[in-house]
Design a protein around this motif. Sequence first.
Motif, mmCIF file in Angstrom:
data_model
loop_
_atom_site.group_PDB
_atom_site.id
_atom_site.type_symbol
_atom_site.label_atom_id
_atom_site.label_comp_id
_atom_site.label_asym_id
_atom_site.label_seq_id
_atom_site.Cartn_x
_atom_site.Cartn_y
_atom_site.Cartn_z
ATOM 1 N N TRP A 149 0.831 -1.213 0.000
ATOM 2 C CA TRP A 149 0.000 0.000 0.000
ATOM 3 C C TRP A 149 0.864 1.261 0.000
ATOM 4 C CZ3 TRP A 149 0.890 3.446 3.780
ATOM 5 C CH2 TRP A 149 1.395 3.002 4.996
ATOM 6 N N LEU A 150 2.054 1.200 0.631
ATOM 7 C CA LEU A 150 2.924 2.374 0.647
ATOM 8 C C LEU A 150 3.570 2.565 -0.729
ATOM 9 C CD1 LEU A 150 4.218 4.698 2.136
ATOM 10 C CD2 LEU A 150 5.930 3.116 3.061
ATOM 11 N N ARG A 151 3.955 1.459 -1.399
ATOM 12 C CA ARG A 151 4.459 1.561 -2.774
ATOM 13 C C ARG A 151 3.404 2.229 -3.667
ATOM 14 N NH1 ARG A 151 8.710 -1.508 -4.771
ATOM 15 N NH2 ARG A 151 7.649 -1.610 -6.797
ATOM 16 N N THR A 152 2.145 1.801 -3.505
ATOM 17 C CA THR A 152 1.070 2.355 -4.324
ATOM 18 C C THR A 152 0.864 3.838 -4.040
ATOM 19 O OG1 THR A 152 -0.031 0.198 -4.387
ATOM 20 C CG2 THR A 152 -1.372 2.146 -4.911
ATOM 21 N N ALA A 153 0.898 4.212 -2.757
ATOM 22 C CA ALA A 153 0.692 5.615 -2.382
ATOM 23 C C ALA A 153 1.783 6.504 -2.972
ATOM 24 C CB ALA A 153 0.659 5.746 -0.861
ATOM 25 N N LEU A 154 3.038 6.049 -2.905
ATOM 26 C CA LEU A 154 4.134 6.841 -3.461
ATOM 27 C C LEU A 154 4.059 6.885 -4.989
ATOM 28 C CD1 LEU A 154 6.984 5.546 -1.119
ATOM 29 C CD2 LEU A 154 6.059 7.861 -1.162
ATOM 30 N N HIS A 155 3.667 5.782 -5.606
ATOM 31 C CA HIS A 155 3.498 5.761 -7.064
ATOM 32 C C HIS A 155 2.429 6.758 -7.492
ATOM 33 C CE1 HIS A 155 1.373 4.451 -10.728
ATOM 34 N NE2 HIS A 155 2.588 4.119 -11.170
ATOM 35 N N ASP A 156 1.293 6.748 -6.803
ATOM 36 C CA ASP A 156 0.191 7.645 -7.171
ATOM 37 C C ASP A 156 0.591 9.110 -7.006
ATOM 38 O OD1 ASP A 156 -1.252 5.384 -7.696
ATOM 39 O OD2 ASP A 156 -2.502 5.493 -5.892
ATOM 40 N N ARG A 157 1.332 9.384 -5.944
ATOM 41 C CA ARG A 157 1.767 10.773 -5.723
ATOM 42 C C ARG A 157 2.723 11.201 -6.825
ATOM 43 N NH1 ARG A 157 4.324 13.509 -0.270
ATOM 44 N NH2 ARG A 157 2.274 12.993 0.568
ATOM 45 N N ALA A 158 3.693 10.332 -7.160
ATOM 46 C CA ALA A 158 4.656 10.662 -8.215
ATOM 47 C C ALA A 158 3.959 10.807 -9.563
ATOM 48 C CB ALA A 158 5.735 9.586 -8.285
ATOM 49 N N ALA A 159 2.971 9.938 -9.840
ATOM 50 C CA ALA A 159 2.255 10.012 -11.111
ATOM 51 C C ALA A 159 1.488 11.321 -11.230
ATOM 52 C CB ALA A 159 1.296 8.819 -11.235
ATOM 53 N N ALA A 160 0.903 11.767 -10.130
ATOM 54 C CA ALA A 160 0.167 13.030 -10.151
ATOM 55 C C ALA A 160 1.099 14.208 -10.446
ATOM 56 C CB ALA A 160 -0.557 13.241 -8.822
ATOM 57 N N ILE A 161 2.296 14.183 -9.853
ATOM 58 C CA ILE A 161 3.279 15.239 -10.119
ATOM 59 C C ILE A 161 3.747 15.172 -11.570
ATOM 60 C CG2 ILE A 161 5.604 16.054 -9.578
ATOM 61 C CD1 ILE A 161 3.657 16.805 -7.450
ATOM 62 N N ALA A 162 4.042 13.966 -12.059
ATOM 63 C CA ALA A 162 4.500 13.817 -13.443
ATOM 64 C C ALA A 162 3.441 14.293 -14.425
ATOM 65 C CB ALA A 162 4.862 12.354 -13.714
ATOM 66 N N ASP A 163 2.176 13.980 -14.139
ATOM 67 C CA ASP A 163 1.094 14.406 -15.022
ATOM 68 C C ASP A 163 0.979 15.925 -15.041
ATOM 69 O OD1 ASP A 163 -1.320 13.687 -16.663
ATOM 70 O OD2 ASP A 163 -2.329 14.780 -15.050
ATOM 71 N N ARG A 164 1.237 16.546 -13.903
ATOM 72 C CA ARG A 164 1.152 18.011 -13.832
ATOM 73 C C ARG A 164 2.198 18.656 -14.728
ATOM 74 N NH1 ARG A 164 -0.725 21.586 -10.015
ATOM 75 N NH2 ARG A 164 -2.415 20.076 -9.929
#
Length: 325
Positions: A299-314
Amino acid sequence: MRADRLVSLVLLLRRHGRLSAARLARELEVSTRTVLRDIDALSAAGVPVYAERGRHGGFALLPGFRTELTGLNHDEALALLVAGSQRGAQVFGLGSALASAMLKVVDALPESQRETAAGAARRLLVDPDSDLLERRVEAEEVPDAVVSEVRRAVFAGHRLRIRYAAVDQAPRWRTVDPIGLVTVRGQGYLLATRSGADRTYRLARVLAAEELDEPATRPDGVDLDRAWRDRGTRFRTGGDQVTVLVRVAPARRDELVATALAVHRGEPDLLEVSFQDARHAEWALWQLAADAEVLSPQWLRTALHDRAAAIADRYVTGRAAPSSR
């Protein structure tokens, strides 16, 4: 209070020579009008203060004036006892008392030692406001009225009512038996018991305080250092802790260890560490960016992935943020 301020005013003039009313007001943390009233009071009491007009004017004492002004009051003596950390004096509401006490200490030195001591002091710096990376270390702001009331109850051995805002809870009143005060990296804490159970309160979250007349239920003696360590142990081993297995670049290993509550397994590039809760774990690992990889929990891997993906998309190339105009 005014008597202490008048003494401080005289000591400032003796130490610095001529000072403007504005400078005196800043040093004494009062208004310029109050300084002028204090100057009048000193003159009426026979202290030879005179004014010099003009651009570089101000107030000064007649040359050679000296009187016995070095006695420390209770708060000033207390401030000197915690002066090993000036930040601690600020957290406990003793900053102005410390400044006043240091003036009296300097004034008490023989004239032959005064300049030598002042020169040596300028070559020592304790607890600066920032580290070498310009990260500021901010002492928490606690209203003087609150910290003074808490301090009085601690020293008098009286019970204390506090209006406390715990994390994610509405503020409410509590009645506690105060044991002592602790400051850590600019943050102040009240150690107390409530209904016989140990409690630790962050001073910055105490919105109001009231010393009660009834005596506190507490032992006569206390080992604050041991009490703080014991509470730290309970804090690290309880609650919603999260254990993480993480691969980390050797250059960032110490940084990760410094943010964790505990290290259970340590290899050069692989660590098993505990954090206070999920939010603490995500925050600590995010700071390390690509220099760390969480291996578990998922779940922590997923949380960090989602946060990084949101920044990359921005920051997708060619996509501009909408204008605010």
